[in-house]
Write a protein that holds these residues in place. Structure first.
Motif, mmCIF file in Angstrom:
data_model
loop_
_atom_site.group_PDB
_atom_site.id
_atom_site.type_symbol
_atom_site.label_atom_id
_atom_site.label_comp_id
_atom_site.label_asym_id
_atom_site.label_seq_id
_atom_site.Cartn_x
_atom_site.Cartn_y
_atom_site.Cartn_z
ATOM 1 N N MET A 432 -9.671 1.796 1.073
ATOM 2 C CA MET A 432 -10.177 2.383 -0.614
ATOM 3 C C MET A 432 -9.695 3.297 -0.356
ATOM 4 O O MET A 432 -9.657 4.384 -1.986
ATOM 5 C CB MET A 432 -11.905 2.508 0.236
ATOM 6 N N GLN A 433 -9.093 4.416 0.387
ATOM 7 C CA GLN A 433 -8.443 5.094 0.272
ATOM 8 C C GLN A 433 -7.381 5.276 -1.244
ATOM 9 O O GLN A 433 -6.911 5.970 -1.544
ATOM 10 C CB GLN A 433 -7.307 5.976 1.480
ATOM 11 N N ARG A 434 -6.086 3.797 -1.211
ATOM 12 C CA ARG A 434 -5.549 3.302 -2.268
ATOM 13 C C ARG A 434 -6.170 3.659 -3.561
ATOM 14 O O ARG A 434 -6.000 4.541 -4.632
ATOM 15 C CB ARG A 434 -5.021 2.627 -2.794
ATOM 16 N N THR A 435 -7.949 3.412 -3.909
ATOM 17 C CA THR A 435 -7.852 3.472 -5.295
ATOM 18 C C THR A 435 -9.062 4.789 -5.183
ATOM 19 O O THR A 435 -9.133 5.952 -6.241
ATOM 20 C CB THR A 435 -9.339 2.581 -4.923
ATOM 21 N N TRP A 436 -9.369 5.453 -3.926
ATOM 22 C CA TRP A 436 -10.425 6.952 -3.999
ATOM 23 C C TRP A 436 -9.145 7.544 -3.227
ATOM 24 O O TRP A 436 -9.584 7.658 -2.172
ATOM 25 C CB TRP A 436 -11.717 6.913 -3.836
ATOM 26 N N PRO A 437 -8.317 8.091 -3.735
ATOM 27 C CA PRO A 437 -7.168 8.588 -2.560
ATOM 28 C C PRO A 437 -7.225 10.073 -2.464
ATOM 29 O O PRO A 437 -6.623 11.251 -1.592
ATOM 30 C CB PRO A 437 -6.051 9.053 -3.038
ATOM 31 N N ASN A 438 -8.680 11.028 -2.517
ATOM 32 C CA ASN A 438 -9.418 11.683 -2.486
ATOM 33 C C ASN A 438 -9.996 11.348 -0.885
ATOM 34 O O ASN A 438 -10.471 12.746 -0.428
ATOM 35 C CB ASN A 438 -10.157 12.409 -3.576
ATOM 36 N N ILE A 439 -9.923 10.387 -0.595
ATOM 37 C CA ILE A 439 -10.782 9.968 0.773
ATOM 38 C C ILE A 439 -9.670 10.427 1.559
ATOM 39 O O ILE A 439 -8.432 9.702 1.794
ATOM 40 C CB ILE A 439 -11.254 8.576 1.525
#
Length: 643
Positions: A432-439
């Motif tokens: 999911m970090q690729r889609t939401w790199p603020n993770i």
């Protein structure tokens, strides 16, 4: 940094004719031609994988059942097949490397009935692994009641698995076969097959339209493991399911260095990522809990003056973040109701003080305070107003569909406020970090907080080694290393201090939350010397050497510098390391390692071990020989060592 990936999708050999498409089996090979994923149709569809022309994964079931359509593909007929090439590059502010390449061959097989039911299976092959997923066409809503997706593990395989727990906090250990295993097995699962290939099972691109999976032993004698969904997800059609993923490699370096799980996720939903700047952090709670536990015997989060000491320490060490467990600062169990701590007057004084020192602060909150849009608006706006730059959300403890939807909502709402986020008490990541790199990171690991006694286990040296080849392959891991003191409520630390200093290099986490405190750091000057200015975001990674259960040596590059860390398990060993990836010529550096025990001491406890710092000259053309004691470790930094 703006997120501007260079993307190339090549679509070829589109829409084979009906007669040609009806022929089964269907195969897709990796770009290098070594891996082949083959699907069979019929009454009992199967998938198999070969590498280098040799069978690896035996025929294993595939398929899906929905409430409206029943088992798919069922009696549907093949209507068409489409081949395509995926080739794109993208940038990541966290993870194993800053620039990633997503390169694979893909085959989509479409099925249809005379009544208009349509279904597709999508097969994809990378150089280091394969993946498949399902696409259900149509309109309206449907519910998935189960999948036939399963994997056959050949007899004689060695497997490293962890029992499923809702927080993914279980010990990875080796087992021979699956006889007698009644519990579910959490993803990922690592196996070494009899042919010596390494196979890593997991899933990718799970979002709020679906549920997470775990493995269940369906037939121990046949080595058959089936995917079990956490619940029965419901979504609107058309509907594409997550990827079922098998990394299949001959060399563990291909596994540890792979970004395949991130590759299988959608591109960034954040157009401008220039504000996303994770970094090494200090985790005060680890050495002083809200109840006064830990080696500091106090609540480290309990006063402005104490937290300012940690801010000063972060500035001295050249680290850019500090965690402040604001909801625990007033000794409220599990954070308590927000109104009990939101009006504390010194919270904004702390973030302002940290800001003047160049240190960003992320807070902590219980998920129950953030599980509705109204709560998130109130809470997240409060964090922004008080000067926080991120938040750790704790106790997610589930992989049902609703929790995945909540993870997306949290990431989206944090991104709208330029807040980074960490998921604690959480799953192994699915990319999911690729889609939401603020993770910045996920927990999903038994880390050093377990020395406080939060369960029957605590990290052992062998467990730390196994994490390199299991949990941390999947993505950022909030292990919280470098507890030099022993919190020791129920468990004692068995790693040496040199083992501890290697962990923040060996393990990857966008927020690398360190267990330093202002008192213990004075006792470990060599640890400070090695870890000063430590990055937590990297441009490249290499597995230098390693084996599960035994040892692991990992190199990470930031700019022109290579940081190299090694950890060992129960047996002393001499390592011969190939550092041929370094620039040619000799490199002078300092080796930080376990000092020999005093001659007059029969046994030295790990907490009494010292870290030695010795000059070291490295010639990449020659193997580097390092002797490592049982449970020990080492680290060194090569400045301007990149080719």
């Amino acid at each position: 940094m703006s997120f501007c990936p260079a993307v190339v999708f090549l679509w070829v050999a589109c829409a084979c004719c009906l007669a040609g498409a009806a022929q089964s089996p269907w195969s897709v090979s990796s770009p290098d031609g070594a891996l082949v994923l083959t699907a069979e149709g019929g009454a009992a569809p199967t998938l198999r994988v070969s590498r280098g022309g040799q069978p690896v994964v035996p025929p294993s079931p595939w398929g899906i059942t929905t409430r409206r359509q029943g088992p798919l593909p069922g009696g549907l007929q093949v209507a068409a097949s489409t081949r395509s090439v995926v080739d794109e590059t993208y940038v990541m502010p966290t993870g194993k490397r800053s620039r990633c390449r997503n390169h694979a061959n893909q085959l989509t097989v479409d099925f249809a009935s005379a009544e208009g039911v349509r279904f597709s299976v999508i097969l994809r092959a990378y150089d280091e692994g394969v993946a498949y997923r399902y696409h259900i066409h149509g309109s309206g809503e449907d519910t998935v009641t189960g999948e036939a997706s399963a994997f056959r593990i050949p007899a004689g395989s060695r497997c490293w698995s962890a029992p499923f727990s809702k927080s993914y906090e279980s010990i990875y250990q080796e087992n021979a076969g699956f006889a007698g295993i009644q519990h579910e097995i959490q993803l990922p699962l690592l196996c070494q097959f009899p042919g010596k290939q390494w196979v890593y099972l997991t899933e990718a691109s799970v979002d709020g339209t679906y549920a997470g999976s775990r493995l269940k032993v369906l037939d121990a004698a046949a080595g058959l493991l089936g995917l079990q969904l956490a619940d029965a997800p419901t979504a609107a059609l058309p509907w594409t399911t997550p990827w079922r993923v098998l990394l299949v490699v001959d060399d563990l370096r291909q596994l540890v260095e792979s970004t395949l799980i991130n590759n299988l996720n959608p591109p960034s939903a954040i157009a401008d990522t220039s504000w996303i700047k994770p970094g090494t952090a200090i985790f005060p709670w680890l050495t002083g809990t809200e109840g006064g536990g830990g080696p500091c015997h106090r609540n480290n989060n309990g006063s402005l003056e104490r937290m300012q000491e940690f801010v000063d320490l972060a500035a001295t060490m050249g680290w850019s973040w500090i965690e402040f467990d604001n909801a625990l600062a007033l000794d409220t169990p599990f954070g308590g109701a927000p109104e009990k701590w939101m009006d504390c007057p010194w919270f904004p004084q702390l973030t302002a003080y940290a800001g003047r020192k160049g240190i960003a602060v992320y807070g902590w909150d219980h998920v129950c305070n953030l599980d509705t849009p109204e709560k998130r608006q109130t809470q997240l706006d409060w964090y922004v107003a008080k000067g926080f730059k991120g938040i750790k959300v704790d106790f997610l403890d589930s992989d049902v569909q609703a929790r995945y939807r909540l993870r997306e909502d949290l990431a989206r709402d944090c991104a709208a406020r330029h807040l980074l986020i960490s998921y604690h008490g959480d799953i192994t990541p699915r990319g999911m970090q690729r889609t939401w790199p603020n993770i910045a990171t996920h927990e999903g690991v038994i880390g050093e907080e377990f020395y406080h006694g939060f369960g029957p286990f605590a990290p052992s040296p062998a467990y730390n080694v196994n994490l390199v080849f299991t949990r941390n392959v999947a993505g950022s891991m909030d292990y919280t290393p470098t507890t030099f003191d022993n919190p020791g409520k129920n468990h004692s630390r068995s790693t040496t201090n040199a083992h501890e200093i290697a962990l923040p290099v060996v393990f990857e986490s966008g927020w690398q939350a360190m267990g330093f405190n202002p008192e213990s750091i004075k006792l470990h000057p060599q640890a400070c010397a090695f870890l000063k200015d430590l990055p937590s975001t990297w441009d490249d990674v290499r597995l230098v050497a390693g084996q599960p259960n035994e040892f692991a040596v990992v190199a990470r590059r930031k700019g022109g510098d290579w940081w190299i860390g090694g950890i060992n398990a129960a047996s002393a060993r001499e390592l011969r390391l190939d550092l041929g990836f370094l620039a040619k010529g000799t490199h002078a550096c300092t080796l930080y390692h376990d000092a020999p025990p005093p001659a007059d001491s029969a046994a030295v406890a790990p907490l009494d071990t010292l870290i030695a710092a010795d000059p070291l000259t490295i010639d990449p053309a020659q193997p580097l020989v390092i002797a490592v004691p049982a449970n020990g470790g080492f680290g060194f930094r090569i400045v301007n060592g990149a080719q």
